[in-house]
Structure formats: C-alpha cells, structure tokens
Design a protein around this motif. Sequence first.
Motif, PDB file in Angstrom:
ATOM      1  N   CYS A  21      22.445  32.092  46.893  1.00 52.64           N
ATOM      2  CA  CYS A  21      22.771  30.667  46.921  1.00 52.64           C
ATOM      3  C   CYS A  21      21.558  29.909  47.444  1.00 52.64           C
ATOM      4  O   CYS A  21      20.841  30.396  48.320  1.00 52.64           O
ATOM      5  CB  CYS A  21      23.945  30.404  47.858  1.00 52.64           C
ATOM      6  SG  CYS A  21      25.491  31.074  47.289  1.00 52.64           S
ATOM      7  N   LEU A  30      24.202  28.872  42.734  1.00 47.69           N
ATOM      8  CA  LEU A  30      24.277  30.322  42.848  1.00 47.69           C
ATOM      9  C   LEU A  30      23.515  30.891  41.659  1.00 47.69           C
ATOM     10  O   LEU A  30      23.685  30.422  40.528  1.00 47.69           O
ATOM     11  CB  LEU A  30      25.738  30.786  42.786  1.00 47.69           C
ATOM     12  CG  LEU A  30      25.973  32.291  42.686  1.00 47.69           C
ATOM     13  CD1 LEU A  30      25.586  32.958  44.004  1.00 47.69           C
ATOM     14  CD2 LEU A  30      27.420  32.572  42.349  1.00 47.69           C
ATOM     15  N   ARG A  76      25.031  35.656  48.917  1.00 51.93           N
ATOM     16  CA  ARG A  76      26.472  35.489  48.805  1.00 51.93           C
ATOM     17  C   ARG A  76      27.120  36.858  48.933  1.00 51.93           C
ATOM     18  O   ARG A  76      26.703  37.811  48.303  1.00 51.93           O
ATOM     19  CB  ARG A  76      26.818  34.858  47.469  1.00 51.93           C
ATOM     20  CG  ARG A  76      28.289  34.551  47.371  1.00 51.93           C
ATOM     21  CD  ARG A  76      28.541  33.647  46.212  1.00 51.93           C
ATOM     22  NE  ARG A  76      29.925  33.228  46.243  1.00 51.93           N
ATOM     23  CZ  ARG A  76      30.471  32.520  45.313  1.00 51.93           C
ATOM     24  NH1 ARG A  76      29.760  32.131  44.272  1.00 51.93           N
ATOM     25  NH2 ARG A  76      31.726  32.179  45.386  1.00 51.93           N
TER      26      ARG A  76
END
Length: 77
Positions: A21, A30, A76
Amino acid sequence: MEEEYTFERLWQELHDGYQICYTYLEKRYLIYKVTDNCYKQELIDYTEKTPHPKFAMVTLKRVKELFPFMQDIEYRV
C-alpha cells in the motif's frame, strides 16, 4: 540506522508476492504482481466521484516512474 528504501527492494518484494500500500497524489493505492511485467494497481481510498481509475494494470516501467512519488509505503497483511 535504518536503510534507505530503494526501487530494487520494492521490485523484489513485489516479485516475492507481497501486496504493498502507498499514497500517491493524496490517494491510497494497493499494488501487487499479477504476472511477469504486469502489476495490478487498486485505488483503495476514494469517494464516489473520483477522476482516478479504481483498477489499473501497469507495467514495471510505470511502477518505476511512480516510485519516487510514493509516500507512506507499507505492507498489506
């Protein structure tokens, strides 16, 4: 002492399957690898009416162009 985050490290982590991200132009994105030289970029922080595309397929060349402007890079889970 923390080492500098380089494009080579970003590329290697995308190659290894990480989803990353980042903030670009005050929007949160993302990015992750789909296939060789093909990455999917998703807009994850948006309002209903936004001129930014929600999904985009980009090449490694485009990722390299974006890298100097990426801020708040994080992984992430």
